[in-house]
Structures are given as structure tokens and as C-alpha cells.
Design an enzyme around this catalytic site. Structure first.
Site, PDB file in Angstrom:
ATOM      1  CG  ASP A  33      -2.355   1.207   1.041  1.00 56.06           C
ATOM      2  OD1 ASP A  33      -3.608   0.672   0.706  1.00 56.06           O
ATOM      3  OD2 ASP A  33      -1.580   2.270   0.886  1.00 56.06           O
ATOM      4  CB  ILE A  34       0.639   4.406  -2.283  1.00 52.35           C
ATOM      5  CG1 ILE A  34       1.815   5.374  -2.732  1.00 52.35           C
ATOM      6  CG2 ILE A  34      -0.546   4.724  -1.782  1.00 52.35           C
ATOM      7  CD1 ILE A  34       1.454   5.747  -4.156  1.00 52.35           C
ATOM      8  CG  ASN A  81     -12.717  -1.087   4.023  1.00 50.23           C
ATOM      9  OD1 ASN A  81     -12.862  -1.397   4.673  1.00 50.23           O
ATOM     10  ND2 ASN A  81     -11.585  -0.335   4.036  1.00 50.23           N
ATOM     11  CD  GLU A 132      -9.115   6.349   0.856  1.00 46.62           C
ATOM     12  OE1 GLU A 132      -8.252   5.707  -0.463  1.00 46.62           O
ATOM     13  OE2 GLU A 132      -9.568   6.057   1.610  1.00 46.62           O
ATOM     14  CB  VAL A 133      -8.525   1.921  -5.033  1.00 44.32           C
ATOM     15  CG1 VAL A 133      -8.631   1.464  -6.605  1.00 44.32           C
ATOM     16  CG2 VAL A 133      -8.413   2.845  -4.604  1.00 44.32           C
ATOM     17  CG  HIS A 144      -8.343  -2.666  -2.657  1.00 45.83           C
ATOM     18  ND1 HIS A 144      -9.625  -1.795  -3.238  1.00 45.83           N
ATOM     19  CD2 HIS A 144      -8.491  -1.949  -1.601  1.00 45.83           C
ATOM     20  CE1 HIS A 144      -9.679  -1.124  -2.126  1.00 45.83           C
ATOM     21  NE2 HIS A 144      -9.391  -0.941  -1.650  1.00 45.83           N
ATOM     22  CG  HIS A 191      -6.527  -2.788   3.055  1.00 46.05           C
ATOM     23  ND1 HIS A 191      -6.275  -1.914   2.992  1.00 46.05           N
ATOM     24  CD2 HIS A 191      -8.092  -2.944   2.439  1.00 46.05           C
ATOM     25  CE1 HIS A 191      -6.781  -0.908   2.670  1.00 46.05           C
ATOM     26  NE2 HIS A 191      -8.555  -1.916   1.567  1.00 46.05           N
TER      27      HIS A 191
END
Ligand code: AMP
Length: 122
Positions: free
Chosen positions: A33-34, A91, A99-100, A104, A106
């Protein structure tokens, strides 16, 4: 809602944006993760166009679903988290603050993560 082919993870999958890759196979890509929330924070994504956890659970093939979970377990093990513990989190939608819009998972680990979810503020 139609899948947005210009979301950031779709662009990472096409190689248009770099990522710090930790794993890939024919179904899955995983990268750091960025903006890591924990010492280890890896994102595991399917290569297929699935907008969210709901979309993935409803439409992905058994092989894609199995590949994603197997990859998450393998990555957590390889990152040294199987002994100390880790959290898998997905999420979906507004209440979860997704958000994206590309599904995905995590992987959080590397410190005590506390219990479950934050209490509401106030
Ligand atoms: P979510 O709220 O579950 O949709 O989480 C999206 C995650 O993607 C956040 O933790 C972001 O820090 C992460 N993220 C956004 N852009 C990038 C990127 N270019 N590379 C890696 N992680 C990213």
C-alpha cells in the site's frame, strides 16, 4: 454501476502506474500500500474487473476466489505474519469508506492491531 477501467488499480494492472509488487500469478497481483497503516500493509487484488467485495463474491469464478485467498495466506506467511498475527480486510461501499473501485483485500500486520473496528467518534 459499470466498472471504471481508469481506476488506479486497473492502471497498475496494465503497468501504467508502478507498484511495489510482492506477488503475482495468473489471477492475482499483490503490492505494498502506498500509504501503509501498519508496518506491513499489502493489497491483494484480482486481475479481473470486479468493483467491490460484493461484485467479486457474486461474479468471480471459484478459481479466482480460491486464488485470491490462497495468495493472501501465502503472502502473510512470506511476510512473517503467520506467527505474530495479521488482519485481512475488504472495504465495500460507502459505510466502509471504500476508496478504490477495484476489489482488494488489505493485509495488515507487524504490530498489535487492536480489536476489530473503531468506535464511532463522539
Ligand atoms: P480502500 O479504502 O479499501 O479502497 O483502500 C484503498 C487503498 O489503496 C488505500 O489504503 C490507499 O492507500 C491505497 N492506494 C491508493 N493508491 C495506491 C497506489 N497507487 N499504490 C498502492 N496503494 C494505493
Amino acid at each position: 454501476m459499470a466498472y471504471d477501467r481508469n481506476n488506479i488499480f486497473a492502471r497498475i494492472l496494465r503497468g501504467e502506474i508502478p507498484c511495489k509488487k510482492v506477488f503475482e500469478d495468473s489471477h492475482v497481483l499483490a503490492f505494498h500500500d502506498i500509504n501503509p497503516q501498519t508496518p506491513t500493509h499489502v493489497l491483494v487484488i484480482p486481475r479481473g474487473e470486479y468493483e467491490s467485495a460484493d461484485d467479486f463474491a457474486a461474479k468471480a469464478s471459484d478459481a479466482e476466489i480460491a486464488a485470491l485467498l490462497r495468495a493472501a495466506g501465502r503472502i502473510a506467511r512470506e511476510q512473517g505474519l503467520a506467527e505474530t498475527g495479521y488482519r485481512l480486510l475488504a472495504n465495500h461501499g460507502r459505510d466502509a469508506h471504500q476508496e478504490v473501485p477495484h476489489f482488494h483485500l488489505h493485509i495488515f500486520g507487524g504490530r498489535d492491531l487492536g480489536r476489530m473496528v473503531a468506535k464511532p467518534a463522539g
